[in-house]
Structures are given as structure tokens and as C-alpha cells.
Design a protein around this motif. Sequence first.
Motif, PDB file in Angstrom:
ATOM      1  N   LEU A 244      -2.270   9.964  -0.085  1.00  0.00           N
ATOM      2  CA  LEU A 244      -2.169   8.860   0.869  1.00  0.00           C
ATOM      3  C   LEU A 244      -0.801   8.774   1.529  1.00  0.00           C
TER       4      LEU A 244
ATOM      5  N   THR B  60       0.915   5.356   3.562  1.00  0.00           N
ATOM      6  CA  THR B  60       1.569   4.377   2.697  1.00  0.00           C
ATOM      7  C   THR B  60       2.794   5.004   2.041  1.00  0.00           C
TER       8      THR B  60
ATOM      9  N   TYR C 245      -1.791  -0.233   3.502  1.00  0.00           N
ATOM     10  CA  TYR C 245      -2.075   0.908   4.369  1.00  0.00           C
ATOM     11  C   TYR C 245      -1.410   0.701   5.724  1.00  0.00           C
TER      12      TYR C 245
END
Length: 417
Positions: A283, A287, A404
Motif C-alpha cells: 500500500l 499511505t 488512504y
Amino acid sequence: MITDKSCLVCKKSSNGMHFGALTCRACAAFFRRATVLKLQYKCKQGNSKCNIDGRGRYVCRQCRLTKCKAIGMNEEKVQLDYDPTYSFRGLMEDSGSDECSTPTGSPVQSEYSPTNLSRKSSIESTDMDPNFLFTFAPKVPDKPNMIIDFSNLVKKIETAFSVKSMKDESELQALTASLKHFRHGQKPKSQVSFLEKVDVTTTVEWLNDRIYKYSCWFSASKSLMSLPLNQKMQVFRSSWNVVRTFERLELSIKVFEENAIKSGCMVVTDDYAMQWDKTYVDLASITELTNQYFNKLFEPYMCRYIDEVARPLLELKLTDEEVVFCMVHLIGLDDAELTHETREVCEQMRSDIADQMHSYYTNQTDIKMYSTRLLVLMKLVKSMKRISREKSKIKELIWLFDIYHADISEPYFFEMF
């Protein structure tokens, strides 16, 4: 139904006055964070008319912030030197279902202060660890948000939902045939490749494919297709992930058998599988929090899926009709934003499927005393709902805390875990 105690921003239950207006804790925390960090947002639809009632408050932050100001929330009343602690119970109640119990007494740090994560090792608790502390990671300056656009997928789903079925089949027959159709391409165990890492872009590609396949299965139901388009979409958006998770768990048992339990093997596409303790979604593009953080965050729920759902599935060895029975009973998991008419249609569909299961067991199987088996299936459904509701509270905190850093057109569809 709106009451005089509803949050004036999102219409969920309020808990008092915040910054000059009657709101819930979640909207108060959102307004504080936006004020303190001087955050600016863009309207998701570009017309500043997004529906932010209920869970819609997570869809468009710009419209939510505009509503906060419109109902009288005052930026001057936000004390910049005050770092409030909300109880974890409060945040959970604001974001979760009334059907789930929540822990009490554990503080959560301010929505803009970094913290550390701690959790219980036990997977048997029915609630989230009361010692859990949620982390906020500020966005790196000048780093552009990743754009995750599901608009083309939405158009494809709406097209699938507009096609009228002319087949003279029962709901059970139609949905079972559709399930077999989109499972037809599944590779056998010897041909499935295991993944170590998946990036966000690849995950979004897979989501587009799987979500569309579930919409085709969903559209095989004459009952659901009788609903207005906006209600079809609402039922589908709120249900597809729990339906997907159950279907993937059951298929993983068929493909990997005991290894689905022992090694946490789960098929994610026709060609690929993951192992929950070895595969991770990278991710880093959306993030600043580590992949290890998210693994620890969702690991207890993954373990519970294996223990409470996959393990019984291994013993039961469900038929396709029984899989459909469970999937249908998972539709409408979150019915807070459904109309009364839509809830009635969902309930009638479940009743019809139950009647059709009677005919199926009587005429197509040797199982005569099937009532006990149906009770076990309903217990599985209940476990799926309970775990998914509790997991959804974490997801809502992710949206609340802007974990996010991405512009996502359909937050409901961005379900990786």
C-alpha cells in the motif's frame, strides 16, 4: 427516520453539541481534523450535491465539510491546543451497526496525532481489542493522491442490471447457474500460482473483474432486478464484499481442502491465490503506514474467517445450491440505507430461496433430515455477518482518519481485505 436527536450532518444518531451544532462524534472528529489540518477536498461528483446521509458521509468529504458549515459548525470553536480523547466505544458506535456489541473505556487519541497499534493475540474475542489505538500518518507534502476510478465499472454494472431475464427458472436455479458460470474458469490446485506481494494497481484490476462477476451473479435474481436502479446499486454496493468473501472461502476449501485451513490458502482470482500469513498488499503508493501495520490490523479477522467459517465449510462440503443459499442470506448485510420496499424484497427473496431449498433437498438429494443442516448454514451466515460488521468498523475508521491518500470514486468497491 430522522429524529430530533439525529446528527444534522449525516442523520445518524448524535451524541450532543459539537462546535455549535448537534452532531455525532464521527462528524465532529471529521470537522476538527479538517479545521486543524486546513484540509481542502474536491467534490466526488463535481456538483456539490452528493448524498452524505449515513455511510454516504465517507463518499464525499467536500460535501460533508460543506454540510458541517451549513448547519452551523464554527471553526473558531475548534481549540487548536486541545487534544480530545474520544472513547473507542463512541467511535465504534458512530461507525458500526447496532447489532454488534463494543468494548468500553479505552481511549483513542486525537484524529491527527500519531499513535502505536496494539492488539490481542487471541482471535476468539467477538469484539475488537479495547487496547487498540488507531494510527494517523500525515500525508507527505506535495505527494499527489493516487486516482482510483471505478466509474467504468459502475457503468458496466448498471448495464448488467438493466437486462431483463426471460428464463423461466426459480431464483435458486438461476443464481446457482450463474455461480457455476463465473466459477467455470477457476484453475485446479496444481495450476494456481501463489503470490507474495500485490500492488494497489493490480488489486484494483482484480477488483474490477471480480466485482463485475458478482454483479452478473446478482443480476440473475429476478427479485433484485425488480428494484429501482438506485436501490439495486445500494444493495449491491453494501453486500458484494461479504458475499465475495464467503464465496472465496468456500471455493478455497474446494480447491485446497485442508490446506485452506492449515496454511490459510485462499483463491483470489481464477489463476492466483494468496496465503494470509505470507502474502501482503503493498500500500506504499496510497499511505505512509507500513504493510506490517495493515497485516496486524486485519489479521485477527482473517484468522476468524478461517476458524469460524472455513473450518466448518471443510466438514460440510457444500453443494452449489447451498453456497447460493448462504450468499443470498448475506445480501442486504447493511440495510440502514435501504428503503422499506427494498428490505421487503430482500426478505421475500430469502424466504423464497428457503422454500426452493426444501424442493432441492427433497427431489435432488438423499438428505431427508435437512433442517439441521440448514441451521448450520444459517450459523455460518451469522458468523460471516458478525465478522464483516466488526471488520467494517475498522474500514470506516480508515476513511475517517484519511489513512488512504487516494481519490477513490467508489469507496464501497475499494475493499482489499
